[in-house]
Design a protein around this motif. Structure first.
Motif, PDB file in Angstrom:
ATOM      1  N   ARG A 120       0.821  -1.220   0.000  1.00 47.20           N
ATOM      2  CA  ARG A 120       0.000   0.000   0.000  1.00 47.20           C
ATOM      3  C   ARG A 120       0.856   1.271   0.000  1.00 47.20           C
ATOM      4  NH1 ARG A 120      -5.250  -1.376   0.532  1.00 47.20           N
ATOM      5  NH2 ARG A 120      -5.731  -3.381   1.517  1.00 47.20           N
ATOM      6  N   PHE A 121       2.159   1.124   0.181  1.00 44.22           N
ATOM      7  CA  PHE A 121       3.062   2.270   0.032  1.00 44.22           C
ATOM      8  C   PHE A 121       3.207   2.585  -1.453  1.00 44.22           C
ATOM      9  CE2 PHE A 121       6.130   2.843   3.878  1.00 44.22           C
ATOM     10  CZ  PHE A 121       5.101   3.468   4.573  1.00 44.22           C
ATOM     11  N   ASN A 122       3.080   3.856  -1.821  1.00 48.16           N
ATOM     12  CA  ASN A 122       3.284   4.220  -3.220  1.00 48.16           C
ATOM     13  C   ASN A 122       4.781   4.325  -3.524  1.00 48.16           C
ATOM     14  OD1 ASN A 122       4.181   6.802  -2.351  1.00 48.16           O
ATOM     15  ND2 ASN A 122       2.087   7.599  -2.395  1.00 48.16           N
ATOM     16  N   LYS A 123       5.101   4.618  -4.763  1.00 44.98           N
ATOM     17  CA  LYS A 123       6.503   4.633  -5.196  1.00 44.98           C
ATOM     18  C   LYS A 123       7.332   5.634  -4.401  1.00 44.98           C
ATOM     19  CE  LYS A 123       9.403   4.961  -9.338  1.00 44.98           C
ATOM     20  NZ  LYS A 123      10.418   5.836  -8.699  1.00 44.98           N
ATOM     21  N   SER A 124       6.798   6.841  -4.191  1.00 47.31           N
ATOM     22  CA  SER A 124       7.571   7.862  -3.487  1.00 47.31           C
ATOM     23  C   SER A 124       7.823   7.466  -2.033  1.00 47.31           C
ATOM     24  CB  SER A 124       6.846   9.211  -3.552  1.00 47.31           C
ATOM     25  OG  SER A 124       5.589   9.140  -2.912  1.00 47.31           O
ATOM     26  N   GLN A 125       6.860   6.794  -1.418  1.00 52.94           N
ATOM     27  CA  GLN A 125       7.035   6.341  -0.041  1.00 52.94           C
ATOM     28  C   GLN A 125       8.093   5.238   0.036  1.00 52.94           C
ATOM     29  OE1 GLN A 125       2.811   5.506   0.431  1.00 52.94           O
ATOM     30  NE2 GLN A 125       2.674   6.952   2.129  1.00 52.94           N
ATOM     31  N   GLN A 126       8.059   4.339  -0.929  1.00 47.49           N
ATOM     32  CA  GLN A 126       9.074   3.289  -0.965  1.00 47.49           C
ATOM     33  C   GLN A 126      10.451   3.863  -1.274  1.00 47.49           C
ATOM     34  OE1 GLN A 126       8.077  -0.276  -3.191  1.00 47.49           O
ATOM     35  NE2 GLN A 126       5.900  -0.048  -2.740  1.00 47.49           N
ATOM     36  N   ASP A 127      10.490   4.871  -2.161  1.00 50.07           N
ATOM     37  CA  ASP A 127      11.760   5.528  -2.484  1.00 50.07           C
ATOM     38  C   ASP A 127      12.353   6.232  -1.266  1.00 50.07           C
ATOM     39  OD1 ASP A 127      11.744   4.684  -5.087  1.00 50.07           O
ATOM     40  OD2 ASP A 127      10.903   6.533  -5.903  1.00 50.07           O
ATOM     41  N   ALA A 128      11.481   6.782  -0.420  1.00 45.75           N
ATOM     42  CA  ALA A 128      11.956   7.472   0.784  1.00 45.75           C
ATOM     43  C   ALA A 128      12.613   6.490   1.756  1.00 45.75           C
ATOM     44  CB  ALA A 128      10.783   8.182   1.472  1.00 45.75           C
ATOM     45  N   LEU A 129      12.190   5.253   1.717  1.00 46.02           N
ATOM     46  CA  LEU A 129      12.727   4.224   2.603  1.00 46.02           C
ATOM     47  C   LEU A 129      14.049   3.658   2.096  1.00 46.02           C
ATOM     48  CD1 LEU A 129      12.148   2.290   5.028  1.00 46.02           C
ATOM     49  CD2 LEU A 129      10.866   0.864   3.421  1.00 46.02           C
ATOM     50  N   LEU A 130      14.192   3.588   0.774  1.00 52.02           N
ATOM     51  CA  LEU A 130      15.298   2.880   0.140  1.00 52.02           C
ATOM     52  C   LEU A 130      16.695   3.285   0.613  1.00 52.02           C
ATOM     53  CD1 LEU A 130      16.303   0.876  -1.985  1.00 52.02           C
ATOM     54  CD2 LEU A 130      16.076   2.695  -3.691  1.00 52.02           C
ATOM     55  N   PRO A 131      17.081   4.585   0.597  1.00 50.35           N
ATOM     56  CA  PRO A 131      18.467   4.922   0.959  1.00 50.35           C
ATOM     57  C   PRO A 131      18.854   4.514   2.371  1.00 50.35           C
ATOM     58  CG  PRO A 131      17.097   6.907   0.781  1.00 50.35           C
ATOM     59  CD  PRO A 131      16.311   5.773   0.221  1.00 50.35           C
ATOM     60  N   HIS A 132      17.893   4.470   3.274  1.00 48.10           N
ATOM     61  CA  HIS A 132      18.188   4.143   4.671  1.00 48.10           C
ATOM     62  C   HIS A 132      18.303   2.630   4.870  1.00 48.10           C
ATOM     63  CE1 HIS A 132      17.354   8.338   5.138  1.00 48.10           C
ATOM     64  NE2 HIS A 132      16.121   8.167   4.670  1.00 48.10           N
ATOM     65  N   VAL A 133      17.656   1.877   3.985  1.00 51.47           N
ATOM     66  CA  VAL A 133      17.860   0.426   3.972  1.00 51.47           C
ATOM     67  C   VAL A 133      19.226   0.132   3.350  1.00 51.47           C
ATOM     68  CG1 VAL A 133      17.041  -1.765   2.992  1.00 51.47           C
ATOM     69  CG2 VAL A 133      15.398  -0.095   3.867  1.00 51.47           C
ATOM     70  N   GLU A 134      19.536   0.881   2.307  1.00 49.68           N
ATOM     71  CA  GLU A 134      20.779   0.683   1.567  1.00 49.68           C
ATOM     72  C   GLU A 134      22.010   0.980   2.417  1.00 49.68           C
ATOM     73  OE1 GLU A 134      21.064   3.046  -2.006  1.00 49.68           O
ATOM     74  OE2 GLU A 134      21.799   1.296  -3.094  1.00 49.68           O
TER      75      GLU A 134
END
Length: 438
Positions: A120-134
């Motif tokens: 249910r997270f949209n692309k921008s929400q998932q993108d906001a999470l990505l660098p901190h997982v990376e």
């Protein structure tokens, strides 16, 4: 925590649904999914060693995705944070990231972020999470009922290990029911509940692999049953049938199972298995699928997979589509069953789709000098001066109404697009074509 807050949380736990209260706290209590959490599996070892990388739990409702996340929360020394994608946003992610950085800076303690319903997270929400997982600020755990390969960003997918959970087995559900009736702390063990084997079997069967559905039915049965003369809450098959009246199906019209089911339906017709085709048709109808959507798929299959091996298949399918528009449910189930069975049992040929796809590929990739002059329209003044229509041979003037001449452009003149099979009526067509072209 003050006394008031302690009492509030205690009361909330007491009043929370059975499915939430009975949730296992450690791996040893977890039932089912042995393929991913059985002893010595990758996930089992990672949880036990507290060495998790980012992971995504994918599977039907009520199969243990959130429970596994909670077990990880209870097992890990990391800070565990939970967000629900239906209510959380980018602001919540940023706050979680800042807290994770502060915690790591002060104590060296890492943070795990669990996001339920990650699809249910949209692309921008998932993108906001990505660098901190990376960069390792967060270890990400996601849970979803939808296929993550469709619903989760590729970059986030590539940094996560995907574990697919299956429907729980009948015996898994039976074990869960038994545990909740016997559990004195979180279940009904202190209430003197007695459930017949027949009632337990019925609930386990109707739950269809969904533990939450089974536990909700058990809870409803207990809460609505009066004690007998011996002070026992006796739950028999009659009570069980009232508490779960319809089999649970994991089927959403825009969800992953929708596409899997229609795919299985089409492949069953293509594979000449009328029993499987009727079964998947029944599943879709039971779940309330749009009958016109089903009828359209039958029409497509009749042309794509049967073709001229049985030209009547398309007629049957189109007639069925028109009929369901007029009739509606429940009678349309009969019409759809007839059409699906006809298409499934008809001789098969995919010559038409192969032909059109090959031709479209050539149209796209091969430049031609145009339509041969003798085939061009000659029904206008001046066409003769251009040589249009000159030399055209009228097929009906010749024996068998056929005469050999070039119809394709020069550059593809030798191409063969429509290759007839030896199945059904196509064999007769093939024999006729070979006869007139001798």
């Amino acid at each position: 925590m003050d006394l008031f807050e302690y009492q509030r949380q205690k009361n909330m736990k007491k009043e929370s649904p059975l499915a939430s209260r009975i949730r296992p706290k450690v791996l040893e209590q977890f039932v089912g999914q042995e393929h991913i959490v059985g002893k010595d599996t990758l996930l089992y070892r990672a949880i036990k060693a507290d060495k998790l990388t980012s992971i995504i739990f994918y599977g039907p409702p009520g199969t243990g995705k959130t429970t596994l996340a909670k077990i990880i929360a209870n097992s890990t020394k990391s800070e565990f944070v939970q967000l629900n994608a239906t209510t959380a946003g980018i602001k919540d992610i940023k706050e979680t990231v800042e807290n994770a950085k502060n915690i790591f800076g002060m104590s060296g303690k890492k943070s795990i972020l669990f996001i339920d319903e990650i699809h249910r997270f949209n692309k921008s929400q998932q993108d906001a999470l990505l660098p901190h997982v990376e960069d390792g600020t967060l270890t990400f755990i996601g849970a979803t009922t939808e296929n993550p390969y469709f619903e989760v960003n590729k970059a986030l997918l590539s940094r996560s290990v995907i574990f697919e959970l299956k429907h729980l087995t009948f015996y898994n559900i039976k074990t869960i029911i038994k545990n909740c009736i016997e559990d004195k702390e979180n279940g009904f063990g202190a209430l003197k509940v007695s459930m017949t084997e027949e009632a337990s079997d019925f609930i386990a069967d109707m739950a269809n692999g969904d533990a939450r559905t089974a536990l909700n039915a058990v809870e409803l049965a207990v809460l609505t049953t009066e004690r007998n003369d011996d002070g026992v809450l006796f739950i028999d098959i009659s009570t069980a049938q009232q508490c779960i009246q319809k089999r649970t199906l994991n089927y959403e019209k825009n969800g992953d199972n929708h596409y899997d089911t229609i795919s299985a339906f089409i492949k069953s017709m293509r594979g000449s298995d009328p029993d499987a085709a009727i079964y998947y048709l029944a599943k879709m109808l039971y779940a309330g699928e749009d009958i016109k959507f089903i009828a359209r798929r039958i029409v497509i299959c009749a042309s794509e997979d049967v073709g001229n091996a049985d030209p009547r298949a398309l007629q049957v399918a189109v007639s069925a589509f028109e009929a369901v528009n007029m009739i509606g449910m429940p009678e349309s189930r009969i019409i759809l069953a007839q059409a699906a069975a006809y298409v499934a049992t008809a001789p098969k040929s995919n010559s038409a789709i192969i032909a059109i796809d090959k031709a479209m590929n050539d149209v796209k990739n091969i430049q031609t000098s145009g339509i041969p002059n003798h085939l061009k329209d000659a029904h206008y003044k001046g066409a003769a001066k251009l040589g249009h229509g000159a030399g055209y041979k009228y097929a009906h003037d010749y024996e068998n109404h056929y005469v050999k001449q070039q119809y394709l452009p020069d550059e593809v003149a030798d191409k063969k697009y429509y290759v007839l099979s030896d199945n059904g009526y196509e064999r007769k067509i093939k024999q006729w074509i070979n006869f007139i072209k001798l």
